[in-house]
Enzyme design. Structure first.
Site, PDB file in Angstrom:
ATOM      1  N   THR A 144      39.195  54.787  33.198  1.00 44.50           N
ATOM      2  CA  THR A 144      40.320  54.767  32.261  1.00 44.50           C
ATOM      3  C   THR A 144      40.700  56.158  31.777  1.00 44.50           C
ATOM      4  O   THR A 144      39.832  56.984  31.482  1.00 44.50           O
ATOM      5  CB  THR A 144      39.943  53.879  31.052  1.00 44.50           C
ATOM      6  OG1 THR A 144      39.618  52.589  31.546  1.00 44.50           O
ATOM      7  CG2 THR A 144      41.089  53.778  30.058  1.00 44.50           C
ATOM      8  N   GLU A 194      37.294  45.987  30.562  1.00 45.88           N
ATOM      9  CA  GLU A 194      37.151  45.550  31.966  1.00 45.88           C
ATOM     10  C   GLU A 194      38.312  44.636  32.382  1.00 45.88           C
ATOM     11  O   GLU A 194      38.143  43.711  33.182  1.00 45.88           O
ATOM     12  CB  GLU A 194      35.771  44.926  32.188  1.00 45.88           C
ATOM     13  CG  GLU A 194      34.698  45.922  31.737  1.00 45.88           C
ATOM     14  CD  GLU A 194      33.370  45.781  32.399  1.00 45.88           C
ATOM     15  OE1 GLU A 194      33.295  45.177  33.468  1.00 45.88           O
ATOM     16  OE2 GLU A 194      32.399  46.332  31.843  1.00 45.88           O
TER      17      GLU A 194
HETATM   18  N1  CAA Z   1      38.596  44.266  45.451  1.00 43.25           N
HETATM   19  C1  CAA Z   1      38.952  45.009  46.558  1.00 43.25           C
HETATM   20  N2  CAA Z   1      40.209  45.532  46.733  1.00 43.25           N
HETATM   21  C2  CAA Z   1      41.110  45.301  45.771  1.00 43.25           C
HETATM   22  C3  CAA Z   1      40.811  44.539  44.614  1.00 43.25           C
HETATM   23  C4  CAA Z   1      39.494  44.000  44.487  1.00 43.25           C
HETATM   24  N3  CAA Z   1      39.137  43.265  43.441  1.00 43.25           N
HETATM   25  N4  CAA Z   1      41.913  44.477  43.834  1.00 43.25           N
HETATM   26  C5  CAA Z   1      42.882  45.156  44.471  1.00 43.25           C
HETATM   27  N5  CAA Z   1      42.393  45.638  45.649  1.00 43.25           N
HETATM   28  C6  CAA Z   1      43.129  46.404  46.656  1.00 43.25           C
HETATM   29  C7  CAA Z   1      44.352  45.617  47.152  1.00 43.25           C
HETATM   30  O1  CAA Z   1      44.013  44.763  48.222  1.00 43.25           O
HETATM   31  C8  CAA Z   1      45.282  46.732  47.611  1.00 43.25           C
HETATM   32  O2  CAA Z   1      44.866  47.180  48.876  1.00 43.25           O
HETATM   33  P1  CAA Z   1      45.875  47.865  49.962  1.00 43.25           P
HETATM   34  O3  CAA Z   1      46.090  49.264  49.525  1.00 43.25           O
HETATM   35  O4  CAA Z   1      45.122  47.795  51.253  1.00 43.25           O
HETATM   36  O5  CAA Z   1      47.131  47.045  49.952  1.00 43.25           O
HETATM   37  C9  CAA Z   1      44.978  47.843  46.598  1.00 43.25           C
HETATM   38  O6  CAA Z   1      43.667  47.570  46.054  1.00 43.25           O
HETATM   39  C10 CAA Z   1      45.981  47.889  45.467  1.00 43.25           C
HETATM   40  O7  CAA Z   1      46.022  46.611  44.867  1.00 43.25           O
HETATM   41  P2  CAA Z   1      47.202  46.189  43.880  1.00 43.25           P
HETATM   42  O8  CAA Z   1      48.526  46.508  44.516  1.00 43.25           O
HETATM   43  O9  CAA Z   1      46.950  44.785  43.438  1.00 43.25           O
HETATM   44  O10 CAA Z   1      46.972  47.231  42.667  1.00 43.25           O
HETATM   45  P3  CAA Z   1      47.770  47.433  41.314  1.00 43.25           P
HETATM   46  O11 CAA Z   1      47.950  48.886  41.112  1.00 43.25           O
HETATM   47  O12 CAA Z   1      48.951  46.524  41.248  1.00 43.25           O
HETATM   48  O13 CAA Z   1      46.668  46.977  40.214  1.00 43.25           O
HETATM   49  C11 CAA Z   1      45.585  45.486  38.712  1.00 43.25           C
HETATM   50  C12 CAA Z   1      46.208  45.703  40.097  1.00 43.25           C
HETATM   51  C13 CAA Z   1      44.956  44.078  38.774  1.00 43.25           C
HETATM   52  C14 CAA Z   1      46.591  45.530  37.590  1.00 43.25           C
HETATM   53  C15 CAA Z   1      44.457  46.553  38.487  1.00 43.25           C
HETATM   54  O14 CAA Z   1      45.026  47.823  38.273  1.00 43.25           O
HETATM   55  C16 CAA Z   1      43.554  46.240  37.323  1.00 43.25           C
HETATM   56  O15 CAA Z   1      42.609  45.469  37.462  1.00 43.25           O
HETATM   57  N6  CAA Z   1      43.802  46.877  36.145  1.00 43.25           N
HETATM   58  C17 CAA Z   1      42.900  46.755  35.020  1.00 43.25           C
HETATM   59  C18 CAA Z   1      41.967  47.920  35.018  1.00 43.25           C
HETATM   60  C19 CAA Z   1      40.722  47.614  34.227  1.00 43.25           C
HETATM   61  O16 CAA Z   1      40.171  46.524  34.304  1.00 43.25           O
HETATM   62  N7  CAA Z   1      40.234  48.598  33.496  1.00 43.25           N
HETATM   63  C20 CAA Z   1      39.028  48.456  32.784  1.00 43.25           C
HETATM   64  C21 CAA Z   1      38.483  49.790  32.511  1.00 43.25           C
HETATM   65  S1  CAA Z   1      36.783  49.947  32.775  1.00 43.25           S
HETATM   66  C22 CAA Z   1      36.029  49.383  31.376  1.00 43.25           C
HETATM   67  O17 CAA Z   1      36.586  48.762  30.507  1.00 43.25           O
HETATM   68  C23 CAA Z   1      34.591  49.651  31.440  1.00 43.25           C
HETATM   69  C24 CAA Z   1      33.895  49.859  30.184  1.00 43.25           C
HETATM   70  O18 CAA Z   1      33.648  50.972  29.805  1.00 43.25           O
HETATM   71  C25 CAA Z   1      33.342  48.656  29.494  1.00 43.25           C
END
Ligand code: CAA
Length: 381
Positions: free
Chosen positions: A126, A363
């Site tokens: 992040t 997350e």
């Molecule tokens: N596993 C493997 N590959 C994945 C995946 C997964 N779970 N999710 C996406 N991908 C791949 C896709 O297949 C795609 O692959 P290609 O390039 O081959 O097409 C690529 O990644 C891009 O996928 P998207 O187009 O779906 O990506 P996006 O930019 O639209 O993002 C999203 C999708 C779901 C919004 C993602 O950005 C997301 O999960 N955002 C939230 C982030 C998050 O959870 N942050 C938490 C911070 S960490 C934290 O909180 C920890 C802490 O300290 C407690």
């Protein structure tokens, strides 16, 4: 999928419950008030195998399974949510990607100390302008011979105040969007690395949340995880596992609140009898118990799905979304059962109520979980 815990999982639950009661619970209130990071707890948890529950023993872990991991996180979070997330991050956001994507040398050199609890890890994805839109991160990595140079900054990093190693996501080329993102393991004593202040939060006060900064920080190319451009998928896959851990954390918080409410309802007398004899309270308790059970089963199902070595984003998002919102409802009812006393710092229930809130945010927010779920069901996956 088996619904009952195996003998080994039950044994782990009993061991962790004892450890939680003897080592974690006595300090939970104090570290919530002071914000002190319980590093000694982490090292002792490591000795029990809880820093790398499903990491194979040859790499320093306990060699158990993903359901056992949920059981462990639930039991710790039942008494202290800060301690629960400290372990969850080390297990699923740091050890897991190293296990899945690390080469043999990285597993021996980097994974083993983390999985055995000798070193603490954090997950640095992040940034100030890249939260839900993780692919928009701007921390740069430039190749320089046999090393990379990192420049940029991260925010809201759990374990960040005390981590020895950070799994850092940086882009080698912002033009390539998510396909430029690359993962590195960065030791926190590297030149040009620094930390910001410890964030003062609503809950999980002792989880060491901070900013991280990289100014010309050199990282050996040998400590890059996967290939250049693999970082976004590594982060997303790690977050699938992390979401299972947070679901288990939410179940633990809610279970702790239910147990506090049950005890209070039996001892608190009003109108000449214990309030547990009033149907209004009984119905609250019934709803709470049922919802916790439903969330626990979703968490176990997601953990089982992970063990099948197929993509389990749907199961993980469903478990995290339901469990976190359930924890919000359950801790709210638990506080209501405590009445005015529940609103004071004298009872643990106000801490459970505050701690539950973050499970709907970190997350991946609830809204992000809904995006993941709707994407899967619309594609018919
Ligand atoms: N596993 C493997 N590959 C994945 C995946 C997964 N779970 N999710 C996406 N991908 C791949 C896709 O297949 C795609 O692959 P290609 O390039 O081959 O097409 C690529 O990644 C891009 O996928 P998207 O187009 O779906 O990506 P996006 O930019 O639209 O993002 C999203 C999708 C779901 C919004 C993602 O950005 C997301 O999960 N955002 C939230 C982030 C998050 O959870 N942050 C938490 C911070 S960490 C934290 O909180 C920890 C802490 O300290 C407690």
């Amino acid at each position: 999928m088996q619904i009952e815990l195996s003998e080994e999982q039950q044994l782990l639950r009993d061991t962790v419950r004892r450890f939680a009661a003897e080592v974690v619970a006595p300090r939970a209130r104090e570290i919530d008030a002071s914000g002190e990071f319980p590093l000694d707890f982490f090292h002792r948890a490591g000795e029990l195998g809880l820093a790398g529950v499903y990491v194979p023993e040859e790499y320093g872990g306990a060699g158990m399974d993903e359901v056992a991991y949920c059981v462990a996180i639930e039991e710790i979070s039942r008494v202290c949510a800060s301690s629960g997330v400290i372990l969850s991050v080390n297990n699923s956001l740091v050890c897991d990607p190293l296990l899945a994507y690390g080469n043999e040398e990285q597993k021996r050199e980097l994974l083993a100390p983390l999985a055995s609890g000798r070193k603490l890890g954090c997950f640095a994805l992040t940034e100030a302008e890249a939260g839900s839109d993780a692919a928009a991160l701007r921390t740069r990595a430039r190749r320089d011979g046999d090393r990379y140079i990192l420049d940029g900054g991260k925010v809201f990093i759990t374990n960040g105040t005390h981590a020895d190693l950070a799994l850092v996501f940086a882009t080698v080329d912002p033009e390539r969007k998510h396909r430029g993102i690359t993962a590195f393991v960065v030791p926190t004593d590297a030149p040009g690395f620094s930390r910001g202040h410890h964030e003062y939060k609503l809950g999980v006060q002792a989880s060491g949340t901070t900013q991280l900064f990289f100014e010309g920080t050199p990282v050996p190319a040998a400590w890059r995880l996967g290939e250049e451009g693999d970082g976004f998928k590594i982060a997303m896959a790690a977050l699938d596992g992390g979401r299972v851990g947070i679901a288990a954390q939410a179940v633990g918080i809610a279970q702790g609140a239910l147990e506090a409410a049950l005890a209070y309802a039996k001892e608190r007398h009003q109108f000449g009898r214990p309030i547990s004899e009033f149907q209004a309270i009984q119905f609250y308790l019934a709803d709470m118990a049922m919802e916790i059970d439903a969330a626990r089963l979703l968490a176990f199902k997601a953990a089982w799905a992970k063990s099948q070595r197929k993509r389990y984003s749907l199961e993980a998002a469903q478990a995290k979304l339901f469990a976190s919102e359930m924890a919000q409802r359950v801790t709210n009812k638990a506080l209501q059962i405590h009445g005015g006393y529940g609103y004071t710092r004298d009872y643990a229930v106000e801490r459970f109520f505050r701690d539950a809130r973050i499970t709907e945010i970190y997350e991946g927010t609830s809204e992000i979980q809904k995006l993941v779920i709707s994407d899967w069901i619309l594609r018919g996956a």
